[in-house]
Motif scaffolding. Structure first.
Motif, PDB file in Angstrom:
ATOM      1  N   TRP A  79       0.825  -1.207   0.000  1.00  0.00           N
ATOM      2  CA  TRP A  79       0.000   0.000   0.000  1.00  0.00           C
ATOM      3  C   TRP A  79       0.854   1.250   0.000  1.00  0.00           C
ATOM      4  N   ARG A  80       1.980   1.200   0.700  1.00  0.00           N
ATOM      5  CA  ARG A  80       2.870   2.351   0.761  1.00  0.00           C
ATOM      6  C   ARG A  80       3.407   2.678  -0.626  1.00  0.00           C
ATOM      7  N   GLY A  81       3.849   1.679  -1.360  1.00  0.00           N
ATOM      8  CA  GLY A  81       4.360   1.889  -2.708  1.00  0.00           C
ATOM      9  C   GLY A  81       3.284   2.390  -3.657  1.00  0.00           C
ATOM     10  N   ALA A  82       2.083   1.832  -3.540  1.00  0.00           N
ATOM     11  CA  ALA A  82       0.986   2.252  -4.415  1.00  0.00           C
ATOM     12  C   ALA A  82       0.622   3.711  -4.183  1.00  0.00           C
ATOM     13  N   VAL A  83       0.579   4.126  -2.911  1.00  0.00           N
ATOM     14  CA  VAL A  83       0.225   5.514  -2.588  1.00  0.00           C
ATOM     15  C   VAL A  83       1.272   6.483  -3.124  1.00  0.00           C
ATOM     16  N   LEU A  84       2.549   6.159  -2.935  1.00  0.00           N
ATOM     17  CA  LEU A  84       3.610   7.049  -3.400  1.00  0.00           C
ATOM     18  C   LEU A  84       3.617   7.179  -4.923  1.00  0.00           C
ATOM     19  N   VAL A  85       3.467   6.070  -5.611  1.00  0.00           N
ATOM     20  CA  VAL A  85       3.484   6.110  -7.078  1.00  0.00           C
ATOM     21  C   VAL A  85       2.269   6.876  -7.601  1.00  0.00           C
ATOM     22  N   SER A  86       1.081   6.563  -7.065  1.00  0.00           N
ATOM     23  CA  SER A  86      -0.144   7.207  -7.531  1.00  0.00           C
ATOM     24  C   SER A  86      -0.147   8.711  -7.229  1.00  0.00           C
ATOM     25  N   CYS A  87       0.192   9.065  -5.986  1.00  0.00           N
ATOM     26  CA  CYS A  87       0.192  10.492  -5.609  1.00  0.00           C
ATOM     27  C   CYS A  87       1.285  11.264  -6.339  1.00  0.00           C
ATOM     28  N   GLY A  88       2.407  10.618  -6.617  1.00  0.00           N
ATOM     29  CA  GLY A  88       3.466  11.276  -7.371  1.00  0.00           C
ATOM     30  C   GLY A  88       3.015  11.647  -8.773  1.00  0.00           C
ATOM     31  N   VAL A  89       2.355  10.708  -9.442  1.00  0.00           N
ATOM     32  CA  VAL A  89       1.826  10.979 -10.782  1.00  0.00           C
ATOM     33  C   VAL A  89       0.759  12.072 -10.719  1.00  0.00           C
ATOM     34  N   LEU A  90      -0.112  12.020  -9.703  1.00  0.00           N
ATOM     35  CA  LEU A  90      -1.190  13.000  -9.576  1.00  0.00           C
ATOM     36  C   LEU A  90      -0.646  14.413  -9.352  1.00  0.00           C
ATOM     37  N   LEU A  91       0.301  14.557  -8.409  1.00  0.00           N
ATOM     38  CA  LEU A  91       0.863  15.879  -8.120  1.00  0.00           C
ATOM     39  C   LEU A  91       1.644  16.432  -9.313  1.00  0.00           C
ATOM     40  N   ALA A  92       2.445  15.570  -9.950  1.00  0.00           N
ATOM     41  CA  ALA A  92       3.225  16.015 -11.104  1.00  0.00           C
ATOM     42  C   ALA A  92       2.311  16.416 -12.263  1.00  0.00           C
ATOM     43  N   GLY A  93       1.263  15.614 -12.506  1.00  0.00           N
ATOM     44  CA  GLY A  93       0.337  15.934 -13.586  1.00  0.00           C
ATOM     45  C   GLY A  93      -0.404  17.235 -13.349  1.00  0.00           C
TER      46      GLY A  93
END
Length: 304
Positions: free
Chosen positions: A70-84
């Motif tokens: 879950w930690r990896g999924a949150v970081l990857v997803s939120c990273g893409v969201l913030l960058a986008g």
């Protein structure tokens, strides 16, 4: 994961600062249902807000003992969201003197949300299940002749973490130089977090381990500070294990089901059990260090 965290951090800062000449000091940051801008923020806030959110997320992933997948999924997803979102805001405001004339971001936001969801799913699948704690066991021992003292030293460095630390330091320096041109701009709000990231990553980029009669010392970073120490009498056992970043949740100082691991490279690690907790550090010749620790710990417990 350290490379991902640093890359997203750099993108959140570099994208708006690199395009700052293409728009006014105020940028449209909110749009109504019809795609018309109806809210704005100054440039420094456009940079600082997502950076602060990202730092909190990364810090939570590092220090909280949440499930690794879950930690990896949150970081990857939120990273893409913030960058986008950051790219969408800059793109919409580019070449517009007034933020009220900014372009619509509806299509870009939809694409970003879909991409973030897909990235989170991929991150969950790649992370896999959390590693199970290793059961206690007796490690190797070293024969130490009476009257003899032995010391074991080891050092490991990760050049990629050094590079990430340098990138964060360069961003902090760039923010300082930009702020010198206009003291009214609160650029220190960028300097402080990036300087903190640079120093923190640098401290996790190298490690020096020393095993001697008193126990084990682990010194971090190029300056050899901070230092963690264990007395020989507190060490229950020590042994060598092969570990990978995937098992412990990434690079650097990691907390996982295996305990605490200082992961600087895949492969051999020195693992100890002390004060009811496991600690591991990736160093060469770990079996010899474990053997010396077991002998020293046994000698201490046998003393009257």
């Amino acid at each position: 994961m350290a490379a991902w965290a640093a890359g997203i951090l750099a993108l959140l800062v570099v994208v708006p600062l690199a395009a700052r000449r293409g728009f006014d000091d105020l940028l449209a940051t909110h749009w109504n249902a019809f795609g018309e801008p109806n809210g704005s923020l100054p440039l420094w806030a456009v940079v600082l807000v997502p950076v602060a959110v990202w730092i909190v997320l990364v810090a939570g992933a590092v220090f909280l003992r949440a499930a690794r997948r879950w930690r990896g999924a949150v970081l990857v997803s939120c990273g893409v969201l913030l960058a986008g979102e950051q790219v969408a805001i800059v793109r919409a405001n580019l070449d517009h003197a007034d933020w009220r004339d900014a372009d619509s971001v509806t299509l870009w936001v939809v694409v970003t949300v879909v991409a973030a969801g897909a990235a989170g799913l991929v991150g969950m699948l790649v992370s896999g299940r959390p590693a199970s704690p290793v059961s206690p066991g007796q490690g190797p021992k070293m024969d130490i002749p009476a009257g003899e003292r032995r010391v074991w030293l080891a050092r490991t460095e990760n050049p990629w973490l050094y590079a990430l630390s340098a990138v964060a330091g360069v961003v902090a320096l760039a923010a300082l130089l930009v702020g010198l041109g206009d003291l009214a701009r609160p650029m220190w709000l960028l300097i402080v977090p990036f300087l903190f990231v640079s120093m923190t990553v640098s401290a996790c980029s190298s490690v020096r381990v020393r095993v001697a009669e008193r126990g084990m010392d682990v010194a971090f970073g190029p300056l050899g500070w901070p230092v963690r120490r264990w007395d020989a009498a507190d060490i229950e056992w020590a042994r060598a294990e092969n570990r990978t970043p995937a098992q412990v949740g990434g690079w650097g100082y990691r907390l996982s089901g295996l305990g605490t691991t200082v992961m600087l490279r895949s492969g051999e690690c020195l693992v100890i059990r002390a004060r009811g907790k496991n600690f591991a550090v990736s160093v060469d010749d770990a079996e010899r260090g474990a053997a010396l620790l077991n002998s020293l710990a046994g000698a201490r417990t046998e003393l009257p």
